[in-house]
Design an enzyme around this catalytic site. Structure first.
Site, PDB file in Angstrom:
ATOM      1  N   GLY A 130     -14.665  65.009  -7.891  1.00  0.00           N
ATOM      2  CA  GLY A 130     -13.828  65.487  -8.996  1.00  0.00           C
ATOM      3  C   GLY A 130     -13.507  66.960  -8.844  1.00  0.00           C
ATOM      4  N   PHE A 131     -12.878  67.484  -9.868  1.00  0.00           N
ATOM      5  CA  PHE A 131     -12.451  68.896  -9.858  1.00  0.00           C
ATOM      6  C   PHE A 131     -13.657  69.829  -9.684  1.00  0.00           C
ATOM      7  CE2 PHE A 131     -11.989  72.193 -13.362  1.00  0.00           C
ATOM      8  CZ  PHE A 131     -11.597  73.211 -12.509  1.00  0.00           C
ATOM      9  N   PHE A 172     -12.719  57.293 -10.187  1.00  0.00           N
ATOM     10  CA  PHE A 172     -11.913  56.999 -11.385  1.00  0.00           C
ATOM     11  C   PHE A 172     -10.918  58.135 -11.634  1.00  0.00           C
ATOM     12  CE2 PHE A 172     -11.599  57.165 -16.170  1.00  0.00           C
ATOM     13  CZ  PHE A 172     -10.578  56.231 -16.226  1.00  0.00           C
ATOM     14  N   GLY A 183     -11.581  61.178  -9.710  1.00  0.00           N
ATOM     15  CA  GLY A 183     -11.759  62.010  -8.519  1.00  0.00           C
ATOM     16  C   GLY A 183     -10.757  61.621  -7.440  1.00  0.00           C
ATOM     17  N   ARG A 238     -38.606  59.165 -10.295  1.00  0.00           N
ATOM     18  CA  ARG A 238     -39.246  58.591  -9.108  1.00  0.00           C
ATOM     19  C   ARG A 238     -39.415  59.637  -8.014  1.00  0.00           C
ATOM     20  NH1 ARG A 238     -37.403  56.525  -4.270  1.00  0.00           N
ATOM     21  NH2 ARG A 238     -35.193  56.387  -4.820  1.00  0.00           N
ATOM     22  N   TYR A 248     -16.729  60.223 -25.675  1.00  0.00           N
ATOM     23  CA  TYR A 248     -17.103  61.354 -24.813  1.00  0.00           C
ATOM     24  C   TYR A 248     -18.147  62.228 -25.506  1.00  0.00           C
ATOM     25  CZ  TYR A 248     -16.418  65.435 -21.757  1.00  0.00           C
ATOM     26  OH  TYR A 248     -16.590  66.492 -20.889  1.00  0.00           O
ATOM     27  N   THR A 257     -13.034  74.469 -18.523  1.00  0.00           N
ATOM     28  CA  THR A 257     -13.003  75.052 -17.179  1.00  0.00           C
ATOM     29  C   THR A 257     -11.756  74.566 -16.446  1.00  0.00           C
ATOM     30  OG1 THR A 257     -15.397  75.083 -17.198  1.00  0.00           O
ATOM     31  CG2 THR A 257     -14.355  75.272 -15.044  1.00  0.00           C
TER      32      THR A 257
HETATM   33  P1  NAD Z   1     -13.127  65.208 -13.214  1.00  0.00           P
HETATM   34  O1  NAD Z   1     -12.551  64.067 -13.971  1.00  0.00           O
HETATM   35  O2  NAD Z   1     -12.265  65.907 -12.228  1.00  0.00           O
HETATM   36  O3  NAD Z   1     -14.463  64.792 -12.465  1.00  0.00           O
HETATM   37  C1  NAD Z   1     -15.277  63.737 -12.864  1.00  0.00           C
HETATM   38  C2  NAD Z   1     -15.688  62.964 -11.631  1.00  0.00           C
HETATM   39  O4  NAD Z   1     -16.600  61.917 -12.004  1.00  0.00           O
HETATM   40  C3  NAD Z   1     -14.505  62.281 -10.949  1.00  0.00           C
HETATM   41  O5  NAD Z   1     -14.557  62.488  -9.567  1.00  0.00           O
HETATM   42  C4  NAD Z   1     -14.693  60.803 -11.294  1.00  0.00           C
HETATM   43  O6  NAD Z   1     -14.116  59.922 -10.356  1.00  0.00           O
HETATM   44  C5  NAD Z   1     -16.198  60.716 -11.365  1.00  0.00           C
HETATM   45  N1  NAD Z   1     -16.688  59.585 -12.175  1.00  0.00           N
HETATM   46  C6  NAD Z   1     -16.256  59.212 -13.409  1.00  0.00           C
HETATM   47  N2  NAD Z   1     -16.951  58.136 -13.830  1.00  0.00           N
HETATM   48  C7  NAD Z   1     -17.842  57.829 -12.836  1.00  0.00           C
HETATM   49  C8  NAD Z   1     -18.815  56.816 -12.656  1.00  0.00           C
HETATM   50  N3  NAD Z   1     -19.038  55.895 -13.616  1.00  0.00           N
HETATM   51  N4  NAD Z   1     -19.526  56.787 -11.504  1.00  0.00           N
HETATM   52  C9  NAD Z   1     -19.295  57.709 -10.526  1.00  0.00           C
HETATM   53  N5  NAD Z   1     -18.376  58.682 -10.638  1.00  0.00           N
HETATM   54  C10 NAD Z   1     -17.657  58.748 -11.775  1.00  0.00           C
HETATM   55  O7  NAD Z   1     -13.651  66.242 -14.328  1.00  0.00           O
HETATM   56  P2  NAD Z   1     -14.377  67.662 -14.184  1.00  0.00           P
HETATM   57  O8  NAD Z   1     -13.625  68.603 -15.036  1.00  0.00           O
HETATM   58  O9  NAD Z   1     -14.622  67.971 -12.768  1.00  0.00           O
HETATM   59  O10 NAD Z   1     -15.752  67.366 -14.932  1.00  0.00           O
HETATM   60  C11 NAD Z   1     -16.989  67.222 -14.242  1.00  0.00           C
HETATM   61  C12 NAD Z   1     -18.116  67.162 -15.265  1.00  0.00           C
HETATM   62  O11 NAD Z   1     -18.157  68.367 -16.021  1.00  0.00           O
HETATM   63  C13 NAD Z   1     -17.985  66.025 -16.269  1.00  0.00           C
HETATM   64  O12 NAD Z   1     -19.253  65.476 -16.524  1.00  0.00           O
HETATM   65  C14 NAD Z   1     -17.460  66.707 -17.502  1.00  0.00           C
HETATM   66  O13 NAD Z   1     -17.826  66.028 -18.678  1.00  0.00           O
HETATM   67  C15 NAD Z   1     -18.121  68.063 -17.406  1.00  0.00           C
HETATM   68  N6  NAD Z   1     -17.374  69.068 -18.153  1.00  0.00           N
HETATM   69  C16 NAD Z   1     -16.191  69.555 -17.675  1.00  0.00           C
HETATM   70  C17 NAD Z   1     -15.492  70.485 -18.417  1.00  0.00           C
HETATM   71  C18 NAD Z   1     -14.197  71.070 -17.942  1.00  0.00           C
HETATM   72  O14 NAD Z   1     -13.580  71.807 -18.707  1.00  0.00           O
HETATM   73  N7  NAD Z   1     -13.726  70.853 -16.754  1.00  0.00           N
HETATM   74  C19 NAD Z   1     -15.976  70.898 -19.660  1.00  0.00           C
HETATM   75  C20 NAD Z   1     -17.178  70.355 -20.116  1.00  0.00           C
HETATM   76  C21 NAD Z   1     -17.871  69.453 -19.348  1.00  0.00           C
END
Ligand code: NAD
Ligand code: UDP
Length: 312
Positions: free
Chosen positions: A10-11, A34, A36, A104, A143, A173
């Site tokens: 992901g990002f 999903f 990513g 574990r 969420y 972010t």
């Molecule tokens: P993103 O959607 O780019 O990344 C999420 C990644 O998780 C993706 O690569 C997706 O394919 C993968 N994923 C989703 N469901 C999955 C599953 N069941 N099994 C395996 N992989 C799965 O979003 P992001 O901005 O990179 O966010 C990353 C994390 O940081 C997340 O947990 C998000 O909640 C948290 N977060 C992000 C922000 C933000 O502003 N970017 C703010 C608060 C929290």
């Protein structure tokens, strides 16, 4: 060390994987793609210390690692509301599976929690001691409540089983490698401005957010993972600079030189009115951590990324 990053394609995850590899660690990246994209990690695939596993964290995972960063979860409202049941499962079952694995392996595990645990906050800025104002049955609840339940699980595994946990509440972010179709405000405004289409401001644009550049977050995540075992968090990581969505839109138009028009669309249900992190705890505990990239500088870098992406 051998380090597992869930959501690593992901990002944020892709930037974290890159950083951990640069520090000499072995990285196992787990993602179900999903939201990513393989493009985010294509440049890492040739590295012998990088391993990619297509796997859904709602299912048990058997790997041998020293540390776990649990980032797997769609983070954009458009994507997490697409299949809300799966979103809750990802947060809750994903947390159970990663905590079970950590238990574990006696591995340290970090949870990517969120400012959304504060909901439509009635205290401003938000300190970690604030319990939040979250609707448990609305469209954002899958969420918000999923992430809240994951925090509960982290603390119960810690108290009950002695798992070493680190809980980070990430505030909005942005940066390169957000998907063109991500749907969050920074990437939406930039993509709309670069394409010359309408820039969609939800509501009257007076709602505020505090935007953090991805490099500042990655630094904070690493420093948090390295804190002494007794420091569990939760700790806010974000940039306290606060902007309205109208200010953001106008800044993006100015920096892109776009002639796009602002159009106003209905405010989504339960959209928080204002958000700004109180980062005193992070400043005190994360060895000199400080957000370093101001919004305009981060936007310039992100605009350059999308310009290139849209032209290729
Ligand atoms: P993103 O959607 O780019 O990344 C999420 C990644 O998780 C993706 O690569 C997706 O394919 C993968 N994923 C989703 N469901 C999955 C599953 N069941 N099994 C395996 N992989 C799965 O979003 P992001 O901005 O990179 O966010 C990353 C994390 O940081 C997340 O947990 C998000 O909640 C948290 N977060 C992000 C922000 C933000 O502003 N970017 C703010 C608060 C929290
Ligand atoms: N937003 C907007 N236009 C868009 C996308 C989002 O005005 O095209 C607004 C949204 O209503 C919210 C803010 O921008 O008030 C941040 O939205 P985002 O989805 O990025 O993150 P979150 O609401 O989860 O903080």
């Amino acid at each position: 060390m051998q380090i597992l990053v869930t959501g690593g394609a992901g990002f944020i995850g892709s930037h974290l994987c890159e950083r951990l590899l640069a520090e000499g660690h072995d990285v196992v990246c787990v993602d179900n793609f999903f939201t990513g994209d393989k493009e985010n990690i294509r440049h890492l695939l040739a590295n012998p210390r990088f391993e990619l596993l297509r796997h859904d964290v709602t299912l048990p995972l058997f790997v041998e690692v020293d540390q776990i960063y649990n980032l797997a979860c769609p983070a954009s409202p458009v994507h997490y509301q697409f299949d809300p049941v799966q979103t809750t499962k990802t947060s809750v079952h994903g947390a159970i599976n990663m905590l079970g694995l950590a238990k574990r392996l006696k591995a340290r595990v970090l949870q990517a929690s969120t400012s959304e645990v504060y909901g439509d906050a009635q205290i401003h800025p938000q300190p970690e001691s604030y319990w939040g104002n979250v609707n448990p049955i609305g469209p954002r609840s899958c969420y918000d409540e999923g992430k809240r339940c994951a925090e509960t699980l982290f603390f119960d595994y810690h108290r009950q089983c002695g798992v070493e946990i680190k809980v980070v509440r990430i505030f909005n972010t942005y940066g390169p490698r957000m998907s063109v179709n991500d749907g969050r405000v920074v990437s939406n405004f930039i993509v709309q401005a670069l394409r010359g289409g309408d820039v969609t401001v939800f509501g009257d644009g007076s709602q505020s957010r505090s935007f953090q550049y991805v490099d500042d977050l990655v630094e904070g995540l690493r420093l948090m993972m390295a804190t002494p075992a007794e420091f569990t968090g939760p700790v806010n990581i974000g940039n306290p600079g606060e902007f309205t969505m109208l200010e953001l839109a106008e800044t993006v138009l100015r920096l892109t030189g776009s002639k796009s028009k602002l159009v106003f669309r209905p405010l989504p249900e339960d959209d928080p009115k204002q958000r700004r992190p109180d980062i005193s705890l992070a400043r005190a505990r994360l060895g000199g951590w400080e957000p370093r990239v101001p919004l305009e500088e981060g936007l310039v870098r992100t605009i350059a990324y999308f310009r290139e992406k849209l032209s290729s």
